[in-house]
Write a protein that holds these residues in place. Structure first.
Motif, PDB file in Angstrom:
ATOM      1  N   TYR A  71      25.318   0.140   5.342  1.00 16.40           N
ATOM      2  CA  TYR A  71      25.657  -0.649   6.044  1.00 16.40           C
ATOM      3  C   TYR A  71      25.707   0.136   8.135  1.00 16.40           C
ATOM      4  N   ASN A  72      25.973   1.347   7.799  1.00 12.84           N
ATOM      5  CA  ASN A  72      25.660   2.159   9.162  1.00 12.84           C
ATOM      6  C   ASN A  72      24.559   2.524   9.215  1.00 12.84           C
ATOM      7  N   PHE A  73      23.603   2.490   7.889  1.00 20.65           N
ATOM      8  CA  PHE A  73      21.682   3.005   8.215  1.00 20.65           C
ATOM      9  C   PHE A  73      21.336   1.307   8.407  1.00 20.65           C
ATOM     10  N   CYS A  74      21.919   0.484   8.086  1.00 26.38           N
ATOM     11  CA  CYS A  74      21.696  -1.193   8.347  1.00 26.38           C
ATOM     12  C   CYS A  74      21.474  -1.847   9.782  1.00 26.38           C
ATOM     13  N   ALA A  75      22.770  -0.913  10.546  1.00 25.64           N
ATOM     14  CA  ALA A  75      23.576  -1.751  11.501  1.00 25.64           C
ATOM     15  C   ALA A  75      22.944  -1.522  12.646  1.00 25.64           C
ATOM     16  N   SER A  76      21.517  -0.636  12.607  1.00 24.51           N
ATOM     17  CA  SER A  76      20.929  -0.462  13.814  1.00 24.51           C
ATOM     18  C   SER A  76      19.141  -1.150  14.229  1.00 24.51           C
ATOM     19  N   TYR A  77      19.775  -2.796  12.571  1.00 26.92           N
ATOM     20  CA  TYR A  77      18.540  -2.837  12.432  1.00 26.92           C
ATOM     21  C   TYR A  77      19.001  -4.488  12.703  1.00 26.92           C
ATOM     22  N   LYS A  78      17.756  -5.243  13.293  1.00 30.33           N
ATOM     23  CA  LYS A  78      18.671  -7.000  13.569  1.00 30.33           C
ATOM     24  C   LYS A  78      18.190  -7.897  12.712  1.00 30.33           C
ATOM     25  N   LEU A  79      17.236  -7.366  11.525  1.00 27.52           N
ATOM     26  CA  LEU A  79      16.662  -7.768  10.992  1.00 27.52           C
ATOM     27  C   LEU A  79      16.487  -7.173   9.191  1.00 27.52           C
ATOM     28  N   ILE A  80      16.239  -7.186   8.379  1.00 33.06           N
ATOM     29  CA  ILE A  80      15.819  -7.176   7.075  1.00 33.06           C
ATOM     30  C   ILE A  80      15.095  -7.653   6.263  1.00 33.06           C
ATOM     31  N   ILE A  81      13.758  -7.309   6.278  1.00 35.89           N
ATOM     32  CA  ILE A  81      12.824  -7.883   5.468  1.00 35.89           C
ATOM     33  C   ILE A  81      12.461  -7.732   4.386  1.00 35.89           C
ATOM     34  N   PHE A  82      12.675  -8.552   3.190  1.00 34.17           N
ATOM     35  CA  PHE A  82      11.772  -7.999   2.055  1.00 34.17           C
ATOM     36  C   PHE A  82      11.312  -8.739   1.539  1.00 34.17           C
ATOM     37  N   ASP A  83      10.027  -7.765   1.925  1.00 33.80           N
ATOM     38  CA  ASP A  83       8.301  -8.121   0.934  1.00 33.80           C
ATOM     39  C   ASP A  83       8.240  -8.311  -0.369  1.00 33.80           C
ATOM     40  N   GLU A  84       7.315  -9.409  -1.026  1.00 33.17           N
ATOM     41  CA  GLU A  84       7.438  -9.150  -2.978  1.00 33.17           C
ATOM     42  C   GLU A  84       8.845  -9.291  -2.883  1.00 33.17           C
ATOM     43  N   ALA A  85       9.643 -10.292  -2.211  1.00 32.60           N
ATOM     44  CA  ALA A  85      11.115 -10.448  -2.873  1.00 32.60           C
ATOM     45  C   ALA A  85      11.508 -10.985  -4.041  1.00 32.60           C
ATOM     46  N   HIS A  86      10.811 -10.871  -4.990  1.00 29.05           N
ATOM     47  CA  HIS A  86      11.070 -11.680  -5.925  1.00 29.05           C
ATOM     48  C   HIS A  86      11.443  -9.822  -6.638  1.00 29.05           C
ATOM     49  N   HIS A  87      11.229  -8.915  -6.453  1.00 28.86           N
ATOM     50  CA  HIS A  87      11.745  -7.611  -6.393  1.00 28.86           C
ATOM     51  C   HIS A  87      13.440  -7.508  -6.663  1.00 28.86           C
ATOM     52  N   VAL A  88      14.059  -8.853  -5.495  1.00 34.90           N
ATOM     53  CA  VAL A  88      15.242  -7.916  -5.374  1.00 34.90           C
ATOM     54  C   VAL A  88      16.030  -7.880  -6.243  1.00 34.90           C
ATOM     55  N   GLY A  89      16.054  -8.883  -6.974  1.00 39.12           N
ATOM     56  CA  GLY A  89      16.832  -8.993  -8.665  1.00 39.12           C
ATOM     57  C   GLY A  89      17.205  -8.116  -9.915  1.00 39.12           C
ATOM     58  N   ALA A  90      16.019  -7.203  -9.137  1.00 40.22           N
ATOM     59  CA  ALA A  90      16.363  -6.208 -10.496  1.00 40.22           C
ATOM     60  C   ALA A  90      17.658  -5.334 -10.112  1.00 40.22           C
ATOM     61  N   LYS A  91      18.277  -5.224 -11.693  1.00 37.53           N
ATOM     62  CA  LYS A  91      19.676  -3.930 -11.185  1.00 37.53           C
ATOM     63  C   LYS A  91      19.556  -2.734 -10.396  1.00 37.53           C
ATOM     64  N   ARG A  92      18.567  -1.873 -10.176  1.00 39.63           N
ATOM     65  CA  ARG A  92      18.637  -0.938  -9.497  1.00 39.63           C
ATOM     66  C   ARG A  92      18.560  -1.137  -7.990  1.00 39.63           C
ATOM     67  N   TYR A  93      17.936  -2.581  -6.806  1.00 41.79           N
ATOM     68  CA  TYR A  93      17.796  -2.723  -6.012  1.00 41.79           C
ATOM     69  C   TYR A  93      18.835  -3.912  -5.380  1.00 41.79           C
ATOM     70  N   LEU A  94      19.523  -4.670  -6.664  1.00 41.42           N
ATOM     71  CA  LEU A  94      20.389  -5.671  -5.761  1.00 41.42           C
ATOM     72  C   LEU A  94      22.256  -5.414  -5.675  1.00 41.42           C
ATOM     73  N   PRO A  95      22.647  -4.715  -5.626  1.00 39.41           N
ATOM     74  CA  PRO A  95      23.831  -4.389  -5.937  1.00 39.41           C
ATOM     75  C   PRO A  95      23.672  -4.154  -3.838  1.00 39.41           C
ATOM     76  N   ASN A  96      22.349  -2.812  -3.045  1.00 40.21           N
ATOM     77  CA  ASN A  96      22.795  -2.671  -1.872  1.00 40.21           C
ATOM     78  C   ASN A  96      22.565  -3.558  -0.963  1.00 40.21           C
ATOM     79  N   ILE A  97      21.284  -4.491  -1.779  1.00 43.41           N
ATOM     80  CA  ILE A  97      21.104  -6.546  -1.375  1.00 43.41           C
ATOM     81  C   ILE A  97      22.198  -6.754  -0.448  1.00 43.41           C
ATOM     82  N   GLU A  98      22.978  -7.282  -1.694  1.00 43.75           N
ATOM     83  CA  GLU A  98      24.098  -8.070  -1.554  1.00 43.75           C
ATOM     84  C   GLU A  98      24.914  -7.408  -0.911  1.00 43.75           C
ATOM     85  N   LYS A  99      25.450  -6.292  -1.045  1.00 44.53           N
ATOM     86  CA  LYS A  99      25.952  -5.789   0.657  1.00 44.53           C
ATOM     87  C   LYS A  99      25.981  -6.105   1.075  1.00 44.53           C
TER      88      LYS A  99
END
Length: 121
Positions: A71-99
């Motif tokens: 959260y501290n890393f992301c707090a300085s951004y107003k927006l986070i864009i996930f390009d090729e968003a079909h990747h967000v469901g991968a087991k490796r990526y999803l936990p941090n994205i959900e948080k």
């Protein structure tokens, strides 16, 4: 997007993804753009309207951020864009994205040409 903290846009190839992203960067300012590779980041970085307000990272780098620091890393951004968003469901990526989505306060926008996932990467 003012009502929602997160959404995904399925956008066909060659229909102006860069224009859409430029609109959101202009609207929200400092943006983190997460993409699948450094090559994709280099392509985005060639757009002067994006490059000055955007920090680029990859899905793997985003997934490697310690959950206590996320959260501290992301707090300085107003927006986070996930390009090729079909990747967000991968087991490796999803936990941090959900948080980040669950924490609220940071807008999350995904864009992809298709939402079907054929693998876990």
């Amino acid at each position: 997007m003012k009502k929602w903290d997160a959404f995904v846009l399925e956008n066909p190839t060659d229909i102006g993804k860069k224009d859409i992203l430029q609109f959101f960067v202009k609207e929200y300012g400092k943006t983190l753009l997460v993409s699948s590779s450094y090559n994709v980041n280099r392509q985005w970085n060639e757009s002067p309207n994006l490059a000055k307000n955007v920090v680029f990272t990859t899905y793997n780098q985003f997934a490697d951020i310690n959950s206590d620091e996320l959260y501290n890393f992301c707090a300085s951004y107003k927006l986070i864009i996930f390009d090729e968003a079909h990747h967000v469901g991968a087991k490796r990526y999803l936990p941090n994205i959900e948080k980040i989505i669950d924490s609220g306060g940071i807008k999350v926008f995904g864009i992809t040409t298709h939402t079907k996932r054929y693998s876990d990467s």
